[in-house]
Design an enzyme around this catalytic site. Structure first.
Site, PDB file in Angstrom:
ATOM      1  N   SER A   1       0.841  -1.205   0.000  1.00  0.00           N
ATOM      2  CA  SER A   1       0.000   0.000   0.000  1.00  0.00           C
ATOM      3  C   SER A   1       0.870   1.246   0.000  1.00  0.00           C
ATOM      4  O   SER A   1       1.977   1.251   0.567  1.00  0.00           O
ATOM      5  CB  SER A   1      -0.850  -0.026   1.278  1.00  0.00           C
ATOM      6  OG  SER A   1      -1.462   1.216   1.495  1.00  0.00           O
TER       7      SER A   1
ATOM      8  N   ASP B   1      -4.940  12.082   8.281  1.00  0.00           N
ATOM      9  CA  ASP B   1      -5.027  12.297   6.832  1.00  0.00           C
ATOM     10  C   ASP B   1      -3.941  13.253   6.352  1.00  0.00           C
ATOM     11  O   ASP B   1      -3.634  14.242   7.024  1.00  0.00           O
ATOM     12  CB  ASP B   1      -6.383  12.917   6.454  1.00  0.00           C
ATOM     13  CG  ASP B   1      -7.457  11.874   6.211  1.00  0.00           C
ATOM     14  OD1 ASP B   1      -7.135  10.672   6.259  1.00  0.00           O
ATOM     15  OD2 ASP B   1      -8.615  12.276   5.974  1.00  0.00           O
TER      16      ASP B   1
ATOM     17  N   LYS C   1       2.069  -3.578   6.777  1.00  0.00           N
ATOM     18  CA  LYS C   1       2.473  -3.760   5.371  1.00  0.00           C
ATOM     19  C   LYS C   1       3.989  -3.671   5.247  1.00  0.00           C
ATOM     20  O   LYS C   1       4.613  -4.442   4.506  1.00  0.00           O
ATOM     21  CB  LYS C   1       1.796  -2.720   4.483  1.00  0.00           C
ATOM     22  CG  LYS C   1       0.296  -2.892   4.349  1.00  0.00           C
ATOM     23  CD  LYS C   1      -0.042  -4.157   3.583  1.00  0.00           C
ATOM     24  CE  LYS C   1      -1.539  -4.387   3.480  1.00  0.00           C
ATOM     25  NZ  LYS C   1      -1.891  -5.717   2.946  1.00  0.00           N
TER      26      LYS C   1
ATOM     27  N   TYR D   1      -1.717  -0.014  10.529  1.00  0.00           N
ATOM     28  CA  TYR D   1      -1.987  -0.721   9.268  1.00  0.00           C
ATOM     29  C   TYR D   1      -0.777  -0.633   8.338  1.00  0.00           C
ATOM     30  O   TYR D   1      -0.313  -1.639   7.791  1.00  0.00           O
ATOM     31  CB  TYR D   1      -3.236  -0.132   8.598  1.00  0.00           C
ATOM     32  CG  TYR D   1      -3.402  -0.589   7.181  1.00  0.00           C
ATOM     33  CD1 TYR D   1      -3.790  -1.891   6.881  1.00  0.00           C
ATOM     34  CD2 TYR D   1      -3.132   0.270   6.107  1.00  0.00           C
ATOM     35  CE1 TYR D   1      -3.902  -2.319   5.569  1.00  0.00           C
ATOM     36  CE2 TYR D   1      -3.253  -0.146   4.791  1.00  0.00           C
ATOM     37  CZ  TYR D   1      -3.638  -1.441   4.534  1.00  0.00           C
ATOM     38  OH  TYR D   1      -3.741  -1.865   3.232  1.00  0.00           O
TER      39      TYR D   1
HETATM   40  P1  NAD Z   1     -11.141  -6.675   1.318  1.00  0.00           P
HETATM   41  O1  NAD Z   1     -11.380  -6.565   2.769  1.00  0.00           O
HETATM   42  O2  NAD Z   1     -12.291  -6.478   0.400  1.00  0.00           O
HETATM   43  O3  NAD Z   1     -10.475  -8.087   0.966  1.00  0.00           O
HETATM   44  C1  NAD Z   1      -9.637  -8.756   1.857  1.00  0.00           C
HETATM   45  C2  NAD Z   1     -10.146 -10.187   1.961  1.00  0.00           C
HETATM   46  O4  NAD Z   1      -9.299 -10.920   2.838  1.00  0.00           O
HETATM   47  C3  NAD Z   1     -11.562 -10.276   2.533  1.00  0.00           C
HETATM   48  O5  NAD Z   1     -12.347 -11.065   1.683  1.00  0.00           O
HETATM   49  C4  NAD Z   1     -11.370 -10.936   3.900  1.00  0.00           C
HETATM   50  O6  NAD Z   1     -12.485 -11.736   4.239  1.00  0.00           O
HETATM   51  C5  NAD Z   1     -10.104 -11.725   3.681  1.00  0.00           C
HETATM   52  N1  NAD Z   1      -9.315 -11.981   4.897  1.00  0.00           N
HETATM   53  C6  NAD Z   1      -8.923 -11.091   5.827  1.00  0.00           C
HETATM   54  N2  NAD Z   1      -8.176 -11.698   6.769  1.00  0.00           N
HETATM   55  C7  NAD Z   1      -8.095 -13.003   6.413  1.00  0.00           C
HETATM   56  C8  NAD Z   1      -7.476 -14.139   6.978  1.00  0.00           C
HETATM   57  N3  NAD Z   1      -6.780 -14.059   8.127  1.00  0.00           N
HETATM   58  N4  NAD Z   1      -7.593 -15.329   6.354  1.00  0.00           N
HETATM   59  C9  NAD Z   1      -8.298 -15.428   5.201  1.00  0.00           C
HETATM   60  N5  NAD Z   1      -8.918 -14.393   4.615  1.00  0.00           N
HETATM   61  C10 NAD Z   1      -8.815 -13.189   5.220  1.00  0.00           C
HETATM   62  O7  NAD Z   1      -9.962  -5.673   0.951  1.00  0.00           O
HETATM   63  P2  NAD Z   1      -9.385  -5.239  -0.463  1.00  0.00           P
HETATM   64  O8  NAD Z   1      -9.693  -3.806  -0.644  1.00  0.00           O
HETATM   65  O9  NAD Z   1      -9.792  -6.215  -1.503  1.00  0.00           O
HETATM   66  O10 NAD Z   1      -7.837  -5.342  -0.146  1.00  0.00           O
HETATM   67  C11 NAD Z   1      -7.079  -6.473  -0.522  1.00  0.00           C
HETATM   68  C12 NAD Z   1      -5.650  -6.273  -0.059  1.00  0.00           C
HETATM   69  O11 NAD Z   1      -5.135  -5.079  -0.641  1.00  0.00           O
HETATM   70  C13 NAD Z   1      -5.480  -6.098   1.451  1.00  0.00           C
HETATM   71  O12 NAD Z   1      -4.314  -6.756   1.851  1.00  0.00           O
HETATM   72  C14 NAD Z   1      -5.347  -4.608   1.633  1.00  0.00           C
HETATM   73  O13 NAD Z   1      -4.607  -4.280   2.784  1.00  0.00           O
HETATM   74  C15 NAD Z   1      -4.602  -4.237   0.368  1.00  0.00           C
HETATM   75  N6  NAD Z   1      -4.812  -2.841  -0.025  1.00  0.00           N
HETATM   76  C16 NAD Z   1      -6.074  -2.362  -0.192  1.00  0.00           C
HETATM   77  C17 NAD Z   1      -6.284  -1.023  -0.528  1.00  0.00           C
HETATM   78  C18 NAD Z   1      -7.665  -0.454  -0.630  1.00  0.00           C
HETATM   79  O14 NAD Z   1      -7.821   0.755  -0.467  1.00  0.00           O
HETATM   80  N7  NAD Z   1      -8.692  -1.251  -0.913  1.00  0.00           N
HETATM   81  C19 NAD Z   1      -5.170  -0.189  -0.742  1.00  0.00           C
HETATM   82  C20 NAD Z   1      -3.882  -0.722  -0.576  1.00  0.00           C
HETATM   83  C21 NAD Z   1      -3.719  -2.057  -0.224  1.00  0.00           C
HETATM   84  C1  WQD Z   2      -9.741   9.719   0.531  1.00  0.00           C
HETATM   85  C2  WQD Z   2     -10.005  11.198   0.739  1.00  0.00           C
HETATM   86  C3  WQD Z   2     -10.322  11.801   3.042  1.00  0.00           C
HETATM   87  C4  WQD Z   2     -14.005   9.484   3.564  1.00  0.00           C
HETATM   88  C5  WQD Z   2      -6.941   4.875   2.897  1.00  0.00           C
HETATM   89  C6  WQD Z   2      -5.803   4.184   3.588  1.00  0.00           C
HETATM   90  C7  WQD Z   2      -4.818   3.679   2.583  1.00  0.00           C
HETATM   91  C8  WQD Z   2      -5.467   2.856   1.497  1.00  0.00           C
HETATM   92  C9  WQD Z   2      -6.664   3.523   0.909  1.00  0.00           C
HETATM   93  C10 WQD Z   2      -5.255   0.543   2.104  1.00  0.00           C
HETATM   94  C11 WQD Z   2      -9.265  11.794   1.934  1.00  0.00           C
HETATM   95  C12 WQD Z   2     -11.599  12.021   2.254  1.00  0.00           C
HETATM   96  C13 WQD Z   2     -12.870  10.080   3.037  1.00  0.00           C
HETATM   97  C14 WQD Z   2     -15.110  10.314   3.925  1.00  0.00           C
HETATM   98  C15 WQD Z   2     -13.862  12.232   3.188  1.00  0.00           C
HETATM   99  N1  WQD Z   2      -5.947   1.595   1.986  1.00  0.00           N
HETATM  100  N2  WQD Z   2     -12.806  11.430   2.855  1.00  0.00           N
HETATM  101  N3  WQD Z   2     -14.996  11.667   3.718  1.00  0.00           N
HETATM  102  O1  WQD Z   2      -7.379   7.916   3.518  1.00  0.00           O
HETATM  103  O2  WQD Z   2      -6.421   8.193   1.157  1.00  0.00           O
HETATM  104  O3  WQD Z   2      -6.421   5.991   2.204  1.00  0.00           O
HETATM  105  O4  WQD Z   2      -7.524   3.974   1.954  1.00  0.00           O
HETATM  106  O5  WQD Z   2      -4.100   0.348   1.945  1.00  0.00           O
HETATM  107  O6  WQD Z   2      -3.901   2.934   3.288  1.00  0.00           O
HETATM  108  O7  WQD Z   2      -5.170   5.100   4.448  1.00  0.00           O
HETATM  109  O8  WQD Z   2      -8.569   6.971   1.496  1.00  0.00           O
HETATM  110  O9  WQD Z   2     -10.901   6.892   0.743  1.00  0.00           O
HETATM  111  O10 WQD Z   2     -10.424   7.072   3.224  1.00  0.00           O
HETATM  112  O11 WQD Z   2      -9.974   9.038   1.756  1.00  0.00           O
HETATM  113  O12 WQD Z   2     -13.815  13.466   3.030  1.00  0.00           O
HETATM  114  O13 WQD Z   2     -16.138   9.855   4.411  1.00  0.00           O
HETATM  115  O14 WQD Z   2     -11.406  11.382   1.017  1.00  0.00           O
HETATM  116  O15 WQD Z   2     -10.127  12.809   3.998  1.00  0.00           O
HETATM  117  O16 WQD Z   2      -8.914  13.108   1.583  1.00  0.00           O
HETATM  118  P1  WQD Z   2      -7.159   7.376   2.176  1.00  0.00           P
HETATM  119  P2  WQD Z   2     -10.039   7.421   1.831  1.00  0.00           P
END
Ligand code: NAD
Ligand code: WQD
Length: 339
Positions: free
Chosen positions: A125, A295, A153, A149
């Site tokens: 991430s 943020d 990572k 979090y």
């Molecule tokens: P998500 O929560 O939709 O998917 C994660 C999945 O993992 C879920 O289906 C959950 O049930 C499963 N899971 C969690 N812990 C588990 C465990 N111990 N054993 C088996 N299954 C488990 O999230 P996502 O948005 O699809 O994210 C996927 C990956 O990408 C995550 O590792 C997340 O940290 C990373 N990521 C997501 C974002 C984002 O903003 N969505 C950004 C950067 C990184």
């Molecule tokens: C985006 C923008 C908020 C919600 C997070 C994690 C990051 C990654 C993605 C996993 C910001 C604003 C948000 C709301 C708002 N996840 N906002 N009202 O914070 O960039 O990143 O998710 O790896 O690790 O930190 O994403 O979608 O929460 O926010 O005004 O109800 O929207 O302040 O500017 P963020 P976000």
């Protein structure tokens, strides 16, 4: 036929990935404990891809279960999405996050090692960068996450860097996502957060469908053009294409990849609201409230390296991100509960 284990494969990014993998001719086995997803996703993946897959409900921390899975299937790679991702919750429940995200990863890597499977893609991430003091992050930006979090990572990334040094045959891609949004174009799968959404896009779409009265905009006094936060939103279908490209590239010359996946073009909260209203035709009521703790005002990806190494580039713009999110939300107002 290449066989891939996809942990977290019923989740948001995992489910979209599995469809692209099946369409590209991979065989897929999903392992997911359903802590943040629904089993109904599996039938929709099969419907959209016209292909079957094996789904195993279970936890990635379960050594015995993993050993059995690796004994049963001849995988040549794994994509590790399983993890918890709510930044606020990670601060309140650090043990839960270190256990799930770090222990879970280590158990997976140990069982891969035991089974002789050495090709891995890990969901990292942009959060690993923390607050470097500038806004365009390249892969050489220092790693200094500012929340639990993000630290989970970074620990897994460090583990994999050390593993590669000790065991050079491993082929590993660390993919650092910026802000994934959007949904499959069919509207059949999409992001389905349990409880109150933490992220902007699912919150906007739940306001649009009427399940929440208004959006809280966290601050309009940042030093940005309209005062609201700027982020690099990347369409999930583009993001996933980066995974398929990485899987195909690993095994060639490159065997340890660290890549940003973003568009390089940030949008503000107000621009996202505007784009959503324009593409959906639905008004999004909102209120400006205090800044959210932790943020940053602005950050976005320098994604040149992914282009150079994978030939990957995000293609889908803000209108597709919003239109596809809305199609999913409108046709599934309560997520997957109908399955
Ligand atoms: P998500 O929560 O939709 O998917 C994660 C999945 O993992 C879920 O289906 C959950 O049930 C499963 N899971 C969690 N812990 C588990 C465990 N111990 N054993 C088996 N299954 C488990 O999230 P996502 O948005 O699809 O994210 C996927 C990956 O990408 C995550 O590792 C997340 O940290 C990373 N990521 C997501 C974002 C984002 O903003 N969505 C950004 C950067 C990184
Ligand atoms: C985006 C923008 C908020 C919600 C997070 C994690 C990051 C990654 C993605 C996993 C910001 C604003 C948000 C709301 C708002 N996840 N906002 N009202 O914070 O960039 O990143 O998710 O790896 O690790 O930190 O994403 O979608 O929460 O926010 O005004 O109800 O929207 O302040 O500017 P963020 P976000």
């Amino acid at each position: 036929m290449r066989k891939v284990l996809v942990t977290g494969g019923t989740g948001y990014i995992g489910s979209h990935t599995v469809i692209q993998l099946l369409n590209a001719g991979f065989e897929v086995v999903i392992l997911d404990n359903l802590s943040n997803s629904s089993k109904g996703v599996v039938a929709r993946i099969e419907e959209l891809s016209g292909t079957g897959l094996d789904f195993i409900e279970g936890d990635v921390r379960d050594h015995e279960l993993l050993r059995g899975i690796f004994a049963k299937y001849a995988f040549d790679s794994a994509i590790h999405f399983a993890g918890l991702k709510a930044v606020g919750e990670s601060q309140e429940k650090p043990l839960k996050y270190y256990d799930n995200n770090v222990t879970g990863s280590i158990v997976l890597f140990e069982e891969m090692m035991r089974a002789g499977v050495h090709k891995l893609i890990f969901s990292s991430s942009a959060t690993v960068y923390g607050d470097p003091g500038y806004v365009c992050y390249s892969e050489t930006t220092p790693l200094a996450p500012i929340n639990v979090y993000g630290r989970t990572k970074l620990i897994v990334e460090d583990t994999l860097r050390d593993l590669k040094k000790a065991e050079p045959r491993w082929q590993i891609a660390l993919l650092r996502y910026f802000n994934p949004v959007g949904a499959h174009i069919s509207g059949r799968i999409g992001e389905n957060p349990f409880g109150v959404p933490n992220n902007l896009m699912p919150f906007i779409s739940q306001v649009a469908i009427g399940s929440r009265p208004k959006l809280m905009v966290y601050g309009n006094d940042y030093a940005t053009p309209d005062g609201t936060g700027l982020r690099d939103y990347v369409h999930v279908e583009d993001l996933v294409a980066g995974h398929v490209a990485a899987l195909n590239t690993l095994g060639d010359a490159n065997s340890f990849l660290t890549l940003n996946l973003g568009t390089g073009k940030p949008y503000s909260v107000l621009e996202m609201i505007g784009a959503f209203e324009r593409t959906s035709g639905v008004k999004i009521p909102y209120e400006i409230v205090e800044r959210r703790a932790g943020d940053l005002p602005e950050y976005y990806a320098n994604a040149d390296l992914a282009k150079e190494v994978l030939g990957w580039q995000a293609r889908l713009g803000i209108d597709r991100m919003c239109a596809d999110t809305w199609r999913w939300q409108k046709t599934n107002p309560a997520g997957y509960v109908i399955d």
